[in-house]
Design a protein around this motif. Structure first.
Motif, PDB file in Angstrom:
ATOM      1  N   THR A   1       0.847  -1.185   0.000  1.00  0.00           N
ATOM      2  CA  THR A   1       0.000   0.000   0.000  1.00  0.00           C
ATOM      3  C   THR A   1       0.885   1.238   0.000  1.00  0.00           C
ATOM      4  O   THR A   1       1.924   1.269   0.665  1.00  0.00           O
ATOM      5  N   ALA A   2       0.471   2.246  -0.762  1.00  0.00           N
ATOM      6  CA  ALA A   2       1.212   3.507  -0.815  1.00  0.00           C
ATOM      7  C   ALA A   2       0.214   4.639  -1.050  1.00  0.00           C
ATOM      8  O   ALA A   2      -0.960   4.401  -1.376  1.00  0.00           O
ATOM      9  N   GLU A   3       0.694   5.863  -0.887  1.00  0.00           N
ATOM     10  CA  GLU A   3      -0.133   7.032  -1.157  1.00  0.00           C
ATOM     11  C   GLU A   3       0.466   7.793  -2.332  1.00  0.00           C
ATOM     12  O   GLU A   3       1.647   8.148  -2.323  1.00  0.00           O
ATOM     13  N   VAL A   4      -0.354   8.027  -3.364  1.00  0.00           N
ATOM     14  CA  VAL A   4       0.081   8.730  -4.565  1.00  0.00           C
ATOM     15  C   VAL A   4      -0.918   9.844  -4.843  1.00  0.00           C
ATOM     16  O   VAL A   4      -2.120   9.599  -4.964  1.00  0.00           O
ATOM     17  N   ALA A   5      -0.432  11.065  -4.950  1.00  0.00           N
ATOM     18  CA  ALA A   5      -1.291  12.218  -5.254  1.00  0.00           C
ATOM     19  C   ALA A   5      -2.504  12.259  -4.324  1.00  0.00           C
ATOM     20  O   ALA A   5      -3.650  12.422  -4.775  1.00  0.00           O
ATOM     21  N   ASP A   6      -2.255  12.057  -3.034  1.00  0.00           N
ATOM     22  CA  ASP A   6      -3.298  12.111  -1.995  1.00  0.00           C
ATOM     23  C   ASP A   6      -4.346  11.010  -2.142  1.00  0.00           C
ATOM     24  O   ASP A   6      -5.478  11.147  -1.657  1.00  0.00           O
ATOM     25  N   THR A   7      -3.987   9.935  -2.823  1.00  0.00           N
ATOM     26  CA  THR A   7      -4.902   8.809  -3.011  1.00  0.00           C
ATOM     27  C   THR A   7      -4.223   7.532  -2.536  1.00  0.00           C
ATOM     28  O   THR A   7      -3.055   7.286  -2.854  1.00  0.00           O
ATOM     29  N   TRP A   8      -4.963   6.711  -1.798  1.00  0.00           N
ATOM     30  CA  TRP A   8      -4.407   5.431  -1.349  1.00  0.00           C
ATOM     31  C   TRP A   8      -4.451   4.427  -2.485  1.00  0.00           C
ATOM     32  O   TRP A   8      -5.481   4.244  -3.137  1.00  0.00           O
ATOM     33  N   VAL A   9      -3.314   3.793  -2.727  1.00  0.00           N
ATOM     34  CA  VAL A   9      -3.155   2.824  -3.812  1.00  0.00           C
ATOM     35  C   VAL A   9      -2.685   1.519  -3.188  1.00  0.00           C
ATOM     36  O   VAL A   9      -1.686   1.503  -2.457  1.00  0.00           O
ATOM     37  N   THR A  10      -3.383   0.424  -3.480  1.00  0.00           N
ATOM     38  CA  THR A  10      -3.072  -0.810  -2.757  1.00  0.00           C
ATOM     39  C   THR A  10      -3.255  -2.059  -3.614  1.00  0.00           C
ATOM     40  O   THR A  10      -4.128  -2.130  -4.481  1.00  0.00           O
ATOM     41  N   TYR A  11      -2.382  -3.035  -3.378  1.00  0.00           N
ATOM     42  CA  TYR A  11      -2.491  -4.388  -3.930  1.00  0.00           C
ATOM     43  C   TYR A  11      -2.793  -5.361  -2.785  1.00  0.00           C
ATOM     44  O   TYR A  11      -2.139  -5.296  -1.740  1.00  0.00           O
ATOM     45  N   PRO A  12      -3.720  -6.295  -2.971  1.00  0.00           N
ATOM     46  CA  PRO A  12      -3.974  -7.306  -1.938  1.00  0.00           C
ATOM     47  C   PRO A  12      -3.048  -8.514  -2.056  1.00  0.00           C
ATOM     48  O   PRO A  12      -2.975  -9.337  -1.154  1.00  0.00           O
ATOM     49  N   GLY A  13      -2.354  -8.635  -3.204  1.00  0.00           N
ATOM     50  CA  GLY A  13      -1.551  -9.828  -3.461  1.00  0.00           C
ATOM     51  C   GLY A  13      -2.429 -10.968  -3.953  1.00  0.00           C
ATOM     52  O   GLY A  13      -3.651 -10.888  -3.977  1.00  0.00           O
ATOM     53  N   SER A  14      -1.801 -12.040  -4.364  1.00  0.00           N
ATOM     54  CA  SER A  14      -2.541 -13.204  -4.845  1.00  0.00           C
ATOM     55  C   SER A  14      -3.102 -13.992  -3.668  1.00  0.00           C
ATOM     56  O   SER A  14      -2.618 -13.883  -2.540  1.00  0.00           O
ATOM     57  N   THR A  15      -4.127 -14.793  -3.946  1.00  0.00           N
ATOM     58  CA  THR A  15      -4.755 -15.577  -2.875  1.00  0.00           C
ATOM     59  C   THR A  15      -4.114 -16.942  -2.694  1.00  0.00           C
ATOM     60  O   THR A  15      -4.392 -17.624  -1.711  1.00  0.00           O
ATOM     61  N   GLU A  16      -3.306 -17.357  -3.636  1.00  0.00           N
ATOM     62  CA  GLU A  16      -2.511 -18.586  -3.514  1.00  0.00           C
ATOM     63  C   GLU A  16      -1.129 -18.296  -4.083  1.00  0.00           C
ATOM     64  O   GLU A  16      -0.959 -17.390  -4.902  1.00  0.00           O
ATOM     65  N   ARG A  17      -0.147 -19.053  -3.648  1.00  0.00           N
ATOM     66  CA  ARG A  17       1.214 -18.853  -4.162  1.00  0.00           C
ATOM     67  C   ARG A  17       1.296 -19.380  -5.587  1.00  0.00           C
ATOM     68  O   ARG A  17       1.305 -20.583  -5.818  1.00  0.00           O
ATOM     69  N   ALA A  18       1.360 -18.450  -6.519  1.00  0.00           N
ATOM     70  CA  ALA A  18       1.484 -18.826  -7.921  1.00  0.00           C
ATOM     71  C   ALA A  18       2.929 -18.983  -8.336  1.00  0.00           C
ATOM     72  O   ALA A  18       3.231 -19.347  -9.467  1.00  0.00           O
ATOM     73  N   SER A  19       3.849 -18.721  -7.423  1.00  0.00           N
ATOM     74  CA  SER A  19       5.275 -18.847  -7.684  1.00  0.00           C
ATOM     75  C   SER A  19       5.984 -19.094  -6.373  1.00  0.00           C
ATOM     76  O   SER A  19       5.535 -18.641  -5.308  1.00  0.00           O
ATOM     77  N   ALA A  20       7.103 -19.796  -6.446  1.00  0.00           N
ATOM     78  CA  ALA A  20       7.894 -20.033  -5.239  1.00  0.00           C
ATOM     79  C   ALA A  20       8.514 -18.747  -4.710  1.00  0.00           C
ATOM     80  O   ALA A  20       8.984 -18.707  -3.579  1.00  0.00           O
ATOM     81  N   SER A  21       8.518 -17.695  -5.509  1.00  0.00           N
ATOM     82  CA  SER A  21       9.031 -16.412  -5.031  1.00  0.00           C
ATOM     83  C   SER A  21       8.056 -15.740  -4.072  1.00  0.00           C
ATOM     84  O   SER A  21       8.426 -14.810  -3.354  1.00  0.00           O
ATOM     85  N   GLU A  22       6.820 -16.206  -4.049  1.00  0.00           N
ATOM     86  CA  GLU A  22       5.806 -15.628  -3.161  1.00  0.00           C
ATOM     87  C   GLU A  22       5.861 -16.327  -1.809  1.00  0.00           C
ATOM     88  O   GLU A  22       4.997 -17.138  -1.467  1.00  0.00           O
ATOM     89  N   ARG A  23       6.850 -16.005  -1.027  1.00  0.00           N
ATOM     90  CA  ARG A  23       7.098 -16.739   0.215  1.00  0.00           C
ATOM     91  C   ARG A  23       6.201 -16.304   1.363  1.00  0.00           C
ATOM     92  O   ARG A  23       5.884 -17.097   2.251  1.00  0.00           O
ATOM     93  N   GLU A  24       5.806 -15.052   1.374  1.00  0.00           N
ATOM     94  CA  GLU A  24       4.974 -14.576   2.469  1.00  0.00           C
ATOM     95  C   GLU A  24       3.574 -15.173   2.365  1.00  0.00           C
ATOM     96  O   GLU A  24       3.144 -15.630   1.317  1.00  0.00           O
ATOM     97  N   GLY A  25       2.859 -15.152   3.495  1.00  0.00           N
ATOM     98  CA  GLY A  25       1.510 -15.692   3.523  1.00  0.00           C
ATOM     99  C   GLY A  25       0.580 -14.958   2.579  1.00  0.00           C
ATOM    100  O   GLY A  25       0.786 -13.787   2.251  1.00  0.00           O
ATOM    101  N   ARG A  26      -0.450 -15.623   2.139  1.00  0.00           N
ATOM    102  CA  ARG A  26      -1.411 -15.043   1.203  1.00  0.00           C
ATOM    103  C   ARG A  26      -2.578 -14.416   1.969  1.00  0.00           C
ATOM    104  O   ARG A  26      -2.823 -14.718   3.136  1.00  0.00           O
ATOM    105  N   GLY A  27      -3.338 -13.552   1.278  1.00  0.00           N
ATOM    106  CA  GLY A  27      -4.456 -12.903   1.942  1.00  0.00           C
ATOM    107  C   GLY A  27      -5.213 -11.972   1.019  1.00  0.00           C
ATOM    108  O   GLY A  27      -5.161 -12.093  -0.203  1.00  0.00           O
ATOM    109  N   TYR A  28      -5.909 -11.012   1.611  1.00  0.00           N
ATOM    110  CA  TYR A  28      -6.680 -10.031   0.861  1.00  0.00           C
ATOM    111  C   TYR A  28      -6.804  -8.776   1.723  1.00  0.00           C
ATOM    112  O   TYR A  28      -6.348  -8.744   2.880  1.00  0.00           O
ATOM    113  N   ASN A  29      -7.418  -7.723   1.181  1.00  0.00           N
ATOM    114  CA  ASN A  29      -7.609  -6.472   1.914  1.00  0.00           C
ATOM    115  C   ASN A  29      -9.057  -6.311   2.351  1.00  0.00           C
ATOM    116  O   ASN A  29      -9.987  -6.648   1.598  1.00  0.00           O
ATOM    117  N   LEU A  30      -9.247  -5.768   3.536  1.00  0.00           N
ATOM    118  CA  LEU A  30     -10.544  -5.253   3.955  1.00  0.00           C
ATOM    119  C   LEU A  30     -10.430  -3.736   3.886  1.00  0.00           C
ATOM    120  O   LEU A  30      -9.616  -3.130   4.591  1.00  0.00           O
TER     121      LEU A  30
END
Length: 453
Positions: free
Chosen positions: A187-216
């Motif tokens: 999540t970041a702020e750009v031009a006074d607007t919040w911009v966010t990625y929730p990430g994937s819900t499953e590991r689609a690559s071994a590079s995705e080591r952190e746990g999966r989830g979503y945003n509320l």
């Protein structure tokens, strides 16, 4: 106040490692998001693209997705979504089918108001077409506004889309951009607007080591985060465990040491990745993989990072190893598109996990630029190649991108160096290059959208 679940990159139908169990895992993860939405009574589920992993999902994936969406519909929770690059077709989209069934709403330049928030959509757009976008959105009279989009936006990794341009040129002042495509949550702020990625819900690559989830995401004047208008919280999903084992072999150590290190981990039903480095004895990856499977692993992959001596003599200039590659390319009648693929595979700036998505995007761009498919015709072997494969002519160089930390794709196994991934890449390229089938028999057993619409 409006409370929504922001998710994306569910990649339903992805048979990772060619495993039917992993294929089911991706649908199960999407279902888990919907379960949370129903249990929590949110106002909507917002999906930022790549619901499916492929533009031709098979019937079980379609039926499973419809079943999940029906649960949302029964609970009175709208499903708002945009189209991602993995599922995008040249005709109607699968999302259109779900909308016709009353199970989804495809977001666009007209506002869809839920609670006191207006939602807009921006499907994935190839880099070559973005200069033509005018970001014209219809007015709204809601308290808040959010843009749902699929792409690699700044300031996040592998970005090729200027977020500030989108925000400043848009007719609507957005309180948030809810994004998909990058599998790394951030999540970041750009031009006074919040911009966010929730990430994937499953590991689609071994590079995705952190746990999966979503945003509320909560739109509320009394929200706790940021500018007191938007609050973004991350929620975790319980997905299949990935176990990463790094083994540095000292001199005299070998396969027994690798097994010893693997045995230290709980491998039950896990996807196991073993990386071997060091100065020790040679290791047989297949033997270690079999050992891990016997210890309970669902899938095991072993990568030996050490250099080994080749059996034969190879004529390579160590002053510039690229010379050997260029010499070989000069002997091959590669098309312009094939040279794009070759460059993507060898580029230092493209992580292994993102090669497949990069190749796919460059092929799509060639299709956009060369409607007559001229870029896919073989060229003569007398074409001189310089600087990593650029032909000495006036062809435009496709915009480079790193793909997503997926995955994008990425979805996309870090096995891009293996025969499995190479086969998948070839399949994706073929899908991108061919026109949509209108004859159901031509889809090799896969269901075409025209059968449903």
């Amino acid at each position: 106040m409006t409370r929504v679940i922001h998710t994306g990159d569910t990649h339903v139908g992805y048979s990772q490692y060619h495993s039917p169990v992993r294929r089911q895992d991706f649908l199960d993860a999407f279902e888990a998001v919907v379960d949370d939405a129903v249990d929590d009574g949110v106002d909507a589920v917002v999906h930022a693209g790549d619901l499916f992993h492929d533009r031709r999902p098979e019937l079980p994936d379609l039926m499973g997705t419809i079943s999940v969406l029906r649960r949302l519909d029964d609970a009175g929770i709208p499903f708002l979504a945009v189209v991602g690059n993995h599922e995008s077709t040249r005709g109607g989209q699968w999302l259109d089918l779900f909308e016709r069934l009353g199970l989804a709403t495809r977001l666009g330049d007209e506002p869809v108001v839920v609670g006191d928030t207006a939602f807009y959509g921006l499907d994935h757009v190839p880099v070559s077409r973005r200069d033509d976008l005018d970001y014209a959105f219809a007015d709204h009279d809601a308290d808040y506004a959010a843009l749902v989009a699929h792409g690699l936006f700044e300031p996040f990794g592998y970005a090729d889309w200027d977020t500030e341009t989108v925000l400043t040129e848009s007719d609507v002042d957005f309180d948030a951009m809810l994004l998909g495509d990058n599998h790394t949550p951030d999540t970041a702020e750009v031009a006074d607007t919040w911009v966010t990625y929730p990430g994937s819900t499953e590991r689609a690559s071994a590079s995705e080591r952190e746990g999966r989830g979503y945003n509320l995401v909560v739109f509320d004047a009394d929200a706790a985060g940021g500018d007191d208008r938007v609050e973004i919280r991350r929620r975790a999903l319980d997905t299949r465990p990935f176990v990463f084992v790094s083994v540095e072999l000292r001199e005299g150590e070998g396969e027994s040491r690798v097994r010893e290190r693997v045995r230290e981990h709980d491998l039950a039903e896990a996807v196991v990745h073993v990386e071997v480095t060091g100065e020790g004895e040679p290791v047989t990856p297949a033997a270690v993989e079999e050992f891990a499977s016997d210890e309970g692993a669902l899938i095991a992959r072993v990568t030996d990072r050490r250099e080994v001596d080749a059996d034969g003599e190879v004529d390579v200039s160590f002053a510039d190893p690229e010379d050997a590659v260029r010499d070989r390319l000069d002997e091959m009648a590669l098309s312009t598109a094939a040279r794009d693929v070759e460059r993507a595979v060898r580029e230092d700036g493209v992580p292994d996990a993102n090669v497949r998505e990069t190749v796919k995007r460059r092929i799509e761009e060639r299709l956009d630029e060369d409607g007559d498919l001229g870029a896919f015709e073989a060229v003569g072997t007398d074409v001189e190649v310089v600087d990593g494969g650029d032909e000495r002519d006036d062809l435009d160089e496709p915009d480079g991108d790193g793909g997503e930390s997926r995955g994008r794709d990425e979805p996309d196994d870090d096995e891009s160096k293996t025969e499995e991934s190479n086969a998948e890449e070839s399949s994706d390229e073929a899908d991108s290059a061919e026109p949509d089938d209108t004859d159901p028999a031509s889809t090799d057993g896969q269901v075409s959208m025209e059968d449903y619409l």
